[in-house]
Design a protein around this motif. Structure first.
Motif, PDB file in Angstrom:
ATOM      1  N   HIS A 148     -35.834  17.192  24.444  1.00  0.00           N
ATOM      2  CA  HIS A 148     -35.390  17.415  23.071  1.00  0.00           C
ATOM      3  C   HIS A 148     -34.306  18.500  22.990  1.00  0.00           C
ATOM      4  O   HIS A 148     -33.276  18.312  22.331  1.00  0.00           O
ATOM      5  N   GLY A 149     -34.531  19.602  23.691  1.00  0.00           N
ATOM      6  CA  GLY A 149     -33.552  20.684  23.684  1.00  0.00           C
ATOM      7  C   GLY A 149     -32.213  20.233  24.244  1.00  0.00           C
ATOM      8  O   GLY A 149     -31.156  20.530  23.676  1.00  0.00           O
ATOM      9  N   GLU A 150     -32.274  19.489  25.345  1.00  0.00           N
ATOM     10  CA  GLU A 150     -31.028  18.996  25.961  1.00  0.00           C
ATOM     11  C   GLU A 150     -30.290  18.059  25.015  1.00  0.00           C
ATOM     12  O   GLU A 150     -29.049  18.051  24.971  1.00  0.00           O
ATOM     13  N   THR A 151     -31.060  17.234  24.260  1.00  0.00           N
ATOM     14  CA  THR A 151     -30.422  16.324  23.309  1.00  0.00           C
ATOM     15  C   THR A 151     -29.667  17.116  22.243  1.00  0.00           C
ATOM     16  O   THR A 151     -28.546  16.765  21.870  1.00  0.00           O
ATOM     17  N   GLN A 152     -30.284  18.214  21.771  1.00  0.00           N
ATOM     18  CA  GLN A 152     -29.615  19.080  20.797  1.00  0.00           C
ATOM     19  C   GLN A 152     -28.310  19.630  21.377  1.00  0.00           C
ATOM     20  O   GLN A 152     -27.276  19.638  20.709  1.00  0.00           O
ATOM     21  N   TRP A 153     -28.348  20.072  22.619  1.00  0.00           N
ATOM     22  CA  TRP A 153     -27.135  20.629  23.251  1.00  0.00           C
ATOM     23  C   TRP A 153     -26.084  19.563  23.449  1.00  0.00           C
ATOM     24  O   TRP A 153     -24.901  19.802  23.276  1.00  0.00           O
ATOM     25  N   LEU A 154     -26.553  18.353  23.828  1.00  0.00           N
ATOM     26  CA  LEU A 154     -25.591  17.268  24.003  1.00  0.00           C
ATOM     27  C   LEU A 154     -24.855  17.038  22.682  1.00  0.00           C
ATOM     28  O   LEU A 154     -23.634  16.881  22.660  1.00  0.00           O
ATOM     29  N   GLU A 155     -25.592  17.044  21.586  1.00  0.00           N
ATOM     30  CA  GLU A 155     -24.920  16.779  20.314  1.00  0.00           C
ATOM     31  C   GLU A 155     -23.964  17.912  19.955  1.00  0.00           C
ATOM     32  O   GLU A 155     -22.891  17.664  19.408  1.00  0.00           O
ATOM     33  N   ILE A 156     -24.348  19.141  20.274  1.00  0.00           N
ATOM     34  CA  ILE A 156     -23.403  20.252  20.063  1.00  0.00           C
ATOM     35  C   ILE A 156     -22.173  20.024  20.942  1.00  0.00           C
ATOM     36  O   ILE A 156     -21.029  20.184  20.499  1.00  0.00           O
ATOM     37  N   GLY A 157     -22.407  19.600  22.180  1.00  0.00           N
ATOM     38  CA  GLY A 157     -21.297  19.303  23.097  1.00  0.00           C
ATOM     39  C   GLY A 157     -20.388  18.218  22.546  1.00  0.00           C
ATOM     40  O   GLY A 157     -19.165  18.291  22.655  1.00  0.00           O
ATOM     41  N   MET A 158     -21.000  17.203  21.936  1.00  0.00           N
ATOM     42  CA  MET A 158     -20.195  16.117  21.356  1.00  0.00           C
ATOM     43  C   MET A 158     -19.325  16.646  20.225  1.00  0.00           C
ATOM     44  O   MET A 158     -18.163  16.266  20.096  1.00  0.00           O
ATOM     45  N   VAL A 159     -19.893  17.508  19.390  1.00  0.00           N
ATOM     46  CA  VAL A 159     -19.099  18.088  18.303  1.00  0.00           C
ATOM     47  C   VAL A 159     -17.937  18.889  18.892  1.00  0.00           C
ATOM     48  O   VAL A 159     -16.812  18.825  18.405  1.00  0.00           O
ATOM     49  N   LEU A 160     -18.207  19.614  19.998  1.00  0.00           N
ATOM     50  CA  LEU A 160     -17.144  20.417  20.622  1.00  0.00           C
ATOM     51  C   LEU A 160     -16.050  19.540  21.220  1.00  0.00           C
ATOM     52  O   LEU A 160     -14.873  19.892  21.192  1.00  0.00           O
ATOM     53  N   MET A 161     -16.439  18.374  21.791  1.00  0.00           N
ATOM     54  CA  MET A 161     -15.443  17.467  22.378  1.00  0.00           C
ATOM     55  C   MET A 161     -14.423  17.037  21.323  1.00  0.00           C
ATOM     56  O   MET A 161     -13.278  16.750  21.632  1.00  0.00           O
ATOM     57  N   GLN A 162     -14.855  16.981  20.061  1.00  0.00           N
ATOM     58  CA  GLN A 162     -13.947  16.614  18.976  1.00  0.00           C
ATOM     59  C   GLN A 162     -12.901  17.694  18.743  1.00  0.00           C
ATOM     60  O   GLN A 162     -11.930  17.445  18.046  1.00  0.00           O
ATOM     61  N   ASP A 163     -13.140  18.886  19.294  1.00  0.00           N
ATOM     62  CA  ASP A 163     -12.255  20.026  19.065  1.00  0.00           C
ATOM     63  C   ASP A 163     -12.030  20.227  17.572  1.00  0.00           C
ATOM     64  O   ASP A 163     -10.890  20.264  17.095  1.00  0.00           O
ATOM     65  N   PRO A 164     -13.109  20.349  16.800  1.00  0.00           N
ATOM     66  CA  PRO A 164     -12.964  20.373  15.348  1.00  0.00           C
ATOM     67  C   PRO A 164     -12.512  21.734  14.845  1.00  0.00           C
ATOM     68  O   PRO A 164     -12.708  22.752  15.516  1.00  0.00           O
ATOM     69  N   ALA A 165     -11.902  21.745  13.659  1.00  0.00           N
ATOM     70  CA  ALA A 165     -11.537  23.010  13.028  1.00  0.00           C
ATOM     71  C   ALA A 165     -12.774  23.651  12.431  1.00  0.00           C
ATOM     72  O   ALA A 165     -12.836  24.855  12.257  1.00  0.00           O
ATOM     73  N   MET A 166     -13.760  22.809  12.109  1.00  0.00           N
ATOM     74  CA  MET A 166     -14.994  23.343  11.543  1.00  0.00           C
ATOM     75  C   MET A 166     -16.188  22.536  12.039  1.00  0.00           C
ATOM     76  O   MET A 166     -16.126  21.321  12.148  1.00  0.00           O
ATOM     77  N   LEU A 167     -17.268  23.262  12.369  1.00  0.00           N
ATOM     78  CA  LEU A 167     -18.492  22.603  12.835  1.00  0.00           C
ATOM     79  C   LEU A 167     -19.563  22.719  11.765  1.00  0.00           C
ATOM     80  O   LEU A 167     -19.789  23.808  11.240  1.00  0.00           O
ATOM     81  N   LEU A 168     -20.208  21.591  11.478  1.00  0.00           N
ATOM     82  CA  LEU A 168     -21.356  21.611  10.578  1.00  0.00           C
ATOM     83  C   LEU A 168     -22.587  21.314  11.424  1.00  0.00           C
ATOM     84  O   LEU A 168     -22.707  20.220  11.972  1.00  0.00           O
ATOM     85  N   LEU A 169     -23.478  22.301  11.579  1.00  0.00           N
ATOM     86  CA  LEU A 169     -24.626  22.089  12.446  1.00  0.00           C
ATOM     87  C   LEU A 169     -25.902  22.116  11.603  1.00  0.00           C
ATOM     88  O   LEU A 169     -26.234  23.136  10.997  1.00  0.00           O
TER      89      LEU A 169
END
Lengths: 252, 370
Positions: A148-169
């Protein structure tokens, strides 16, 4: 002061129920702003409205001086807003590497993607982010088999791959162990130096460790806003929120 | 870490080469014209199963109306072939139109005087139809069984339309062009090995194109949206466009199959829009393995082959046997025969890996599985 994201007098009703009731918010660049409040305060709905999953009944959302109210999900994502879901949403049948590759969205045109196999810069960025979120060893396995923890990190990683100007977590530490939470705190404190982040969170202990600014919502409106110290002193906040939080903590 | 040989890309391409090489040998060792024509027809069924695998197995879009593109393609080709046998001066309109009381060629038939233009229309009309219909549906986020039912409805409507427009389509009797297709002097005689080669080349071409599509970034994103289309939107991709394009690509392949069918049988009728036929395309893909383009093709060969050679023995009960095997596959082998192969190869690969790690030791795990 003008924020990178500005929400003005937002309203959202589902049938007769008013979920968001005249909520306004300004988010400054390069800050980590926590959105807290009791269950049903409208935190996740606010995130849904910003990211386009829901359309507001009235009100205006401006991002980088552009009105993004009512745009569809992909249009908002393309403007640089990345989001993580409350229940981690990853592509379970794909490998961790493929999940991150999908999130590398420099090219979103379907036709051009038909003729693209290895996008420029993706592999390098992928290695960096996998290392950032601690998944380097897990790149080859299916995302559905992660903890479960790794899945959370993967999703954070996916948001980072987008190189977004803003992150909504949305609740990035839900269901994490103490150790996993420590690591997430470290990741977020590193990220907030270069990114604008909004975190929806229940856990005040976690909020204390990451927040620059805390916004308290109650019944779909803004109750209080300020530093974590200000918020914890605020009588109204104690009444609606921290009171119950303290009760919960005494049970642990 | 699991390393299944079934997922090895290089090996997959190698299997494709062997498979198509085997198909290429057939006309060299066999000169029975009737049998060769029948095998070429199987190639058409293979293309249809391929198109279903691309749309359903890969894109996650269950499509019960693939006969739409197949039938439109077949009619386009048959109309082209029909007009090749007409003469602008002496016999400007097909005989069946005279029998149906028409005294001039309908405007919709005019473009088919030109062979190249006619064939282009046979491919473009169904593809554009899929783009428009798919676009409307996916934009409105119609998905799953609702989309499948819409395709069925359109298919039935087309079947009725082509029967009803008797003066233009010859109704239930269909169109049977009296001569073989002639492309600028190159005659595709259905009872010569030429026709087999043409179908073979088109099957190889569409399979390779579909395979490359699945391996492209477009393919990766389609796989992701098959998993969770909601999540893909928040990554900035317009899901409706991706779904529409994968649906239209499968339609184009089915239209090519329709063209081949028309020149192989020199006959086209509303039976090509038959609902049962479109559903059997889905059954081929399910039995062979919808998640694999190649196994879907094999599924079509196996089921149609069995129908021709075993089905004759059982006649009416064949459909029961087919239905029963479908139920068995769905219940016990959801991945079809391809899924079975995947499981078996996975077991072999793991066994091999364990043996190697016993002899080599735990070191250098990256060198294995190539």
């Amino acid at each position: 002061m003008v924020g990178v994201l500005e929400i003005k007098d937002l309203h959202k009703s589902f049938d007769a129920t008013k979920v968001i009731n005249g909520f306004s918010l300004a988010v400054t660049e390069m800050t980590l702003q926590c959105l807290v409040g009791p269950n049903g305060a409208g935190k996740t709905t606010t995130i849904d409205l910003i990211s386009g999953r829901q359309k507001p009944t009235s009100g205006e959302i401006t991002f980088r001086e552009e009105n993004i109210t009512g745009l569809s999900e992909h249009e908002i994502a393309r403007r640089g807003i990345g989001r993580k879901f409350q229940v981690p949403a990853v592509f379970r049948e794909l490998t961790v590497r493929q999940n991150l590759e999908v999130a590398y969205n420099r090219e979103t045109s379907a036709v051009r993607n038909m003729f693209s196999f290895k996008p420029d810069g993706c592999a390098k960025r992928l290695e960096e982010i996998a290392a950032d979120v601690g998944l380097t060893e897990r790149l080859g396995i299916k995302a559905g088999t992660l903890s479960h923890g790794e899945t959370q990190w993967l999703e954070i990683g996916m948001v980072l791959m987008q190189d977004p100007a803003m992150l909504l977590l949305d609740e990035p530490v839900a269901g994490m162990t103490e150790h996993e939470m420590d690591k997430t705190v470290e990741i977020l404190n590193r990220l907030k130096k270069t990114n604008t982040i909004i975190v929806v969170e229940h856990d005040m202990g976690f909020v204390r460790r990451i927040a620059d600014v805390v916004t308290v919502m109650h019944m779909g409106s803004l109750l209080a806003q300020g530093s974590i110290a200000d918020i914890e002193k605020d009588e109204r906040v104690r009444e609606v929120y921290l009171g119950t939080e303290d009760d919960e903590e005494s049970v642990h | 870490m699991e390393k299944n040989l079934y997922h090895n890309r290089l090996l997959q391409w190698l299997v494709y080469v062997v498979f198509f090489a085997a198909l290429a040998v057939i006309p060299l060792v066999m000169d029975d014209a009737f049998l060769l024509n029948q095998l070429a027809t199987y190639g058409v069924y293979g293309m249809l199963a391929l198109s279903i695998s691309l749309c359903w197995g890969f894109g996650g879009i269950l499509n019960l109306g693939q006969g739409i593109a197949f039938g439109l393609g077949a009619y386009g080709m048959a109309m082209t072939m029909q007009m090749q046998t007409q003469d602008p001066e002496y016999s400007p309109i097909p005989p069946f139109m005279l029998n149906n009381g028409l005294d001039a060629l309908p405007a919709i038939w005019e473009p088919f005087w030109n062979t190249g233009f006619g064939i282009a229309l046979a491919l473009i009309v169904p593809t554009v139809f899929y783009l428009i219909f798919g676009g409307l549906m996916f934009q409105a986020r119609v998905a799953g069984p609702f989309f499948a039912i819409m395709t069925l409805a359109i298919l039935s409507a087309l079947a009725t339309l082509f029967v009803d427009l008797q003066p233009y389509t010859n109704g239930v009797n269909g169109i049977s062009p009296p001569a073989a297709l002639d492309i600028g002097g190159f005659v595709i005689d259905p009872y010569m090995s030429t026709s087999y080669w043409v179908v073979f080349a088109l099957l190889v071409l569409s399979t390779v194109a579909a395979k490359l599509l699945t391996q492209s970034r477009f393919g990766l994103i389609v796989q992701a949206l098959h998993n969770d289309s909601e999540r893909v939107r928040f990554l900035g991709y317009n899901v409706a466009i991706y779904e529409t394009l994968v649906y239209a690509a499968s339609g184009l392949i089915a239209a090519i199959a329709g063209c081949c069918f028309a020149f192989l049988t020199q006959y086209v009728s509303p039976a090509q829009f038959d609902v049962g036929f479109s559903i059997s395309m889905v059954i081929w893909a399910a039995i062979g393995g919808r998640n694999s383009l190649l196994w879907a093709i094999i599924g079509a060969f196996l089921v149609q082959g069995a129908q021709s050679y075993v089905g004759d023995e059982f006649l009416n009960s064949w459909i029961l046997i087919l239905g029963f095997s479908f139920i068995l596959i769905v219940r016990f082998l959801p991945g079809g025969l391809g899924g079975l192969a995947e499981t078996l190869l996975g077991m072999v690969s793991r066994k091999r890996e364990t043996q190697e790690s016993l002899t080599v030791g735990a070191g250098e795990p990256e060198t294995r599985g190539a």
